[in-house]
Design a protein around this motif. Structure first.
Motif, short mmCIF file in Angstrom:
data_model
loop_
_atom_site.label_atom_id
_atom_site.label_comp_id
_atom_site.label_asym_id
_atom_site.label_seq_id
_atom_site.Cartn_x
_atom_site.Cartn_y
_atom_site.Cartn_z
N PRO A 168 27.03 16.77 40.33
CA PRO A 168 28.17 17.12 39.48
C PRO A 168 29.10 18.08 40.22
O PRO A 168 28.69 18.77 41.16
CB PRO A 168 27.50 17.82 38.29
N LYS A 169 30.36 18.15 39.77
CA LYS A 169 31.29 19.12 40.35
C LYS A 169 30.88 20.54 39.97
O LYS A 169 31.04 21.48 40.76
CB LYS A 169 32.71 18.85 39.85
N HIS A 170 30.36 20.69 38.76
CA HIS A 170 29.98 22.00 38.25
C HIS A 170 28.59 21.91 37.63
O HIS A 170 28.32 21.01 36.84
CB HIS A 170 30.96 22.50 37.18
N HIS A 171 27.74 22.82 38.03
CA HIS A 171 26.42 22.92 37.38
C HIS A 171 26.26 24.35 36.89
O HIS A 171 26.25 25.31 37.67
CB HIS A 171 25.29 22.57 38.36
N TYR A 177 17.16 28.30 38.71
CA TYR A 177 16.75 27.52 39.87
C TYR A 177 17.84 26.50 40.22
O TYR A 177 18.36 25.81 39.34
CB TYR A 177 15.44 26.79 39.59
N ASP A 178 18.16 26.41 41.50
CA ASP A 178 19.16 25.44 41.95
C ASP A 178 18.47 24.11 42.22
O ASP A 178 18.39 23.63 43.35
CB ASP A 178 19.86 25.98 43.21
N THR A 179 17.97 23.52 41.15
CA THR A 179 17.13 22.32 41.26
C THR A 179 17.82 21.15 41.93
O THR A 179 17.19 20.36 42.64
CB THR A 179 16.66 21.90 39.85
N LEU A 206 24.23 24.20 41.95
CA LEU A 206 24.48 25.28 40.99
C LEU A 206 25.76 26.04 41.34
O LEU A 206 25.94 26.49 42.46
CB LEU A 206 23.29 26.24 40.98
N THR A 207 26.64 26.17 40.34
CA THR A 207 27.89 26.91 40.54
C THR A 207 28.00 28.14 39.66
O THR A 207 28.82 29.02 39.92
CB THR A 207 29.10 25.99 40.27
N LYS A 208 27.17 28.24 38.59
CA LYS A 208 27.26 29.38 37.71
C LYS A 208 25.95 29.58 36.95
O LYS A 208 25.38 28.63 36.43
CB LYS A 208 28.40 29.21 36.69
#
Length: 553
Positions: A297-300, A309-311, A315-317
């Motif tokens: 995705p563009k934004h997570h 966790y940046d699974t 991750l952006t936020k």
């Protein structure tokens, strides 16, 4: 009142009491005698005796999972402490509060060849929120460490370790306390959290036509009906929930693998979300993880008061608030946008549902058929505990009644303490508790049944396919002696004699007719805990499951 004579033991017990830590799981030993005497002699504490430390720790985990309050574990010195580690790690990754209090030999006795000594200080350091290495002499420093450990376990949701050295004699008691403990309050910074720059994220949301909400492990009733309803009404939003999410709505996708496994590259590309919002714990579905890692995705945005966790490496936020707080502030700033994102997936969902029902109607008796029959027959408003490996993955494919609360140890995803956890949960939650497990996980944790506190209405549904069935559906499976012995762990064992030894009712099923018949009797029998062992064909299960995904198109 009887107290241990050793002042350090008095300090630990009094601070636990002052801070409301009243559920104590004790594993018998000698070095921990001062703690055992003090806890058991005080009626303010609810004490349980569990001999096997590994089982004891998972039993404590099950209680804490249900009460959301720290549970204390008490053990003797030496290897006893190490047996807590599997549950300790599970508590760390599942964000469940546990307090391990280990009795130790005095520092002068470590590494000199004395018996039952190991290096206990900081033994859990890789997975502990706090390590309170106490000194034998009572002090304000000791009191501060004990306070800090208990506070962090509760407010940071995880395991802590308090290591307490005791010198002999260990069994002496007194009738009056000799210590005056210090009890500190805790400044919970999470309560002060605010959502910064929320309007800019609302703008991103309002300019996106494809928004996905993905919910992992979640405690029941955490998300408000108002939030659930708002998300369900937005045609640009698809909500995907796992069985362990305990979040339900007719429009949500609760069988992720059934929906996305047959997708082509073009369908995956079309399904790629612009905004992905996640909350809850670990995700079971390997397919959704693989999809979001490849089609990022563009934004997570991840919503959790403590961790993110940046699974999916996207991750952006990280919003450091609880999900309800986030949505209560965020949703009023959002607008409905024209989109066919939900509509397209709803069409896929209806198609898959028909294919799913057609397939299950024609397959022979197997693991898949058992999960269909069992999950659909569970009594309403009950609690379901599921073991790891094949069991939780099959459960993801079958719709479950929204009134049933679902749990699984997904922090480390191990099979080692699933039965013990389920029993602890059944003790803490007075709802009717069912536990679905495979044969390997059940046998591995069979000491869980060595427990005098199992509720009479606790029920185990044991699916025995003769080995570790999940290895048959993983890449690399070949019918060879190496595979059967070292991967699948083939065996010819049953639970019959274990059930007899531990006083469980025992029944079996080995086809669909006997399963339906035995389930009726199984649900109605509540005089003592029960095991229903269901035997399925080892060589057919993987073929039936793999063919399922092929026939969903």
């Amino acid at each position: 009142m009887i107290y241990p004579k050793i002042p350090l033991a008095q300090s630990i017990i009094q601070i636990c009491l002052a801070k409301g830590i009243t559920t104590i799981i004790i594993s018998p030993g000698s070095r921990n005698a001062p703690l055992t005497i003090g806890f058991v002699s005080n009626p303010a504490f609810q004490c349980y005796s569990i001999a096997d430390e590994r089982s004891a720790a998972f039993f404590a985990l099950g209680i804490a999972q249900q009460t959301l309050q720290p549970v204390a574990l008490v053990c003797t010195s030496g290897s006893a402490l190490l047996n807590y580690y599997p549950a300790f790690a599970e508590a760390f990754y599942s964000q469940i509060p546990l307090i391990v209090i280990s009795a130790d030999r005095p520092q002068s006795k470590i590494d000199i060849g004395d018996g039952q000594t190991i290096r206990q200080e900081n033994v859990f350091i890789n997975h502990s929120l706090y390590n309170a290495n106490l000194n034998e002499v009572v002090s304000k420093t000791n009191d501060f460490k004990i306070n800090e450990a208990i506070d962090l376990a509760l407010h940071k949701k995880g395991p802590v370790h308090i290591n307490a050295p005791f010198e002999e004699p260990l069994y002496e008691t007194v009738s009056e306390l000799s210590v005056d403990v210090m009890v500190n309050g805790f400044a919970n910074l999470n309560a002060l959290s605010t959502i910064e720059n929320i309007s800019e994220f609302a703008t991103i949301w309002n300019n996106s036509t494809k928004k996905m909400i993905l919910v992992g492990v979640n405690e029941p009733n955490l998300i408000s009906e108002k939030t659930i309803s708002a998300l369900a009404q937005d045609e640009s939003v698809v909500v995907m929930t796992e069985t362990t999410s305990n979040v339900n709505h007719p429009s949500f996708i609760n069988n992720i693998d059934t929906i996305i496994t047959p997708f082509t590259h073009e369908e995956f590309e079309d399904f790629r979300p612009e905004v992905l919002v996640t909350f809850g714990g670990m995700i079971v579905s390997k397919r959704i993880k693989a999809f979001l890692r490849k089609y990022k995705p563009k934004h997570h945005w991840h919503i959790d008061t403590l961790r993110a966790y940046d699974t999916f490496s996207a991750l952006t936020k990280h919003f450091e608030v609880n999900p309800n707080t986030f949505f209560e502030v965020f949703l009023p700033l959002t607008e409905m946008v024209e989109s066919d994102y939900f509509e397209k997936l709803e069409a896929v969902k209806l198609l898959r549902k028909q294919k799913h029902e057609n397939y299950l109607a024609k397959i022979e008796f197997s693991d898949f058929k058992v999960f269909e029959k069992v999950i659909q027959s569970l009594p309403k408003n009950s609690q379901l505990q599921i073991s790891n490996s094949s069991a939780i993955r099959y459960a993801q494919l079958i719709a479950i009644d929204p009134s049933v609360e679902v749990y699984c140890n997904r922090g480390t995803s191990g099979i080692d303490g699933s039965t013990s956890t389920a029993i602890g949960a059944a003790v803490a939650n007075k709802k009717q508790t069912f536990f679905i497990t495979g044969d390997i996980g059940f046998l591995y944790d069979s000491n869980a049944l060595w427990n005098n506190y199992i509720p009479k209405n606790f029920k185990i549904i044991l699916i025995n396919n003769g080995g570790g069935g999940i290895f048959r559906i993983l890449p690399g499976h070949e019918e060879t002696p190496i595979f059967n012995t070292f991967f699948e762990t083939s065996h010819g064992l049953t639970a019959e004699h274990l059930a007899k030894m531990y006083g469980f009712e025992y029944s079996i099923a080995n086809d669909e007719t006997s399963l339906v018949k035995e389930l009726d009797a199984f649900y109605s029998q509540n005089e003592k805990p029960s095991i229903l062992e269901i035997f399925t064909p080892t060589l057919d299960n993987d073929r039936i499951l793999l063919q399922y995904f092929k026939e969903l198109v």
